[in-house]
Design an enzyme around this catalytic site. Sequence first.
Site: not given
Ligand code: GRF
Length: 229
Positions: A43-44, A96, A121, A138, A140, A176, A205
């Site tokens: 969740g960062s 899904r 994910m 999204n 990635h 993606d 990110e």
């Molecule tokens: C990130 O690196 C993102 O690119 C990928 O999943 C990771 C999630 O990291 N899709 P976080 O949970 O936001 O720390």
Amino acid sequence: MPAFSDPSDADRAVQWPLPPGAGTEATAPGRRLRLGVMASGNGSNFEALVQASSSPLLPAQVVCLVVNNPGCGAKARAERLKIAVTCLDHRRFASRDNLDGALVDHFQAAAVDLVVMAGWMRIVTSRLISAYPERLVNIHPSLLPSFRGVDAVGQALAAGVSLSGCTAHLVSEEVDSGRILVQAAVPVLASDSHDALARRIQAQEHRILPLAVHLAAARLGLLHGQPQA
Ligand code: GRF
């Protein structure tokens, strides 16, 4: 070796494009974007969005988080940050499509303008994508279109590239592959472990995801207090 310690720090990572006037566009009084966020893990990126939302960078409010793993770090962050969090555990849905239907119901009830997949994910279906056309973002960990799918950092290391990075993009049905909003390039060092590279990419990110949300909203005329498209 280059004479710098962190080649992907804020001044060295290449980022393109910057939304025009990013950080300076004002919304009409009282009008802030309403964001819904989806996360599966640590969740960062979710927390980075929350932080950016309380700064002039992003005139937004994260109104809710949905997680699919009850014990994930993202849920704990939401509780600490006092953001409404709901768990829609994918293991409890028959398909899904059913899970995505529940996500749509949840975000519609929360009246969100945009939905951000911040480390979600699961593959999403047209059920969610068509409910938020051009409004589903999204993040990635590669420079798309290189290294789509799982473990993009490992794919980049295995390929021996000297430059990788991250991409914030709109979501389309092919994984993606939607329209690219913002990218940041991160050098790959000969000494890089998977963790080290992943950490430096993640730092970027956290910078580009708020910019991408800003850009997605600007494209739709959702800033300046305009009514929803
Ligand atoms: C990130 O690196 C993102 O690119 C990928 O999943 C990771 C999630 O990291 N899709 P976080 O949970 O936001 O720390």
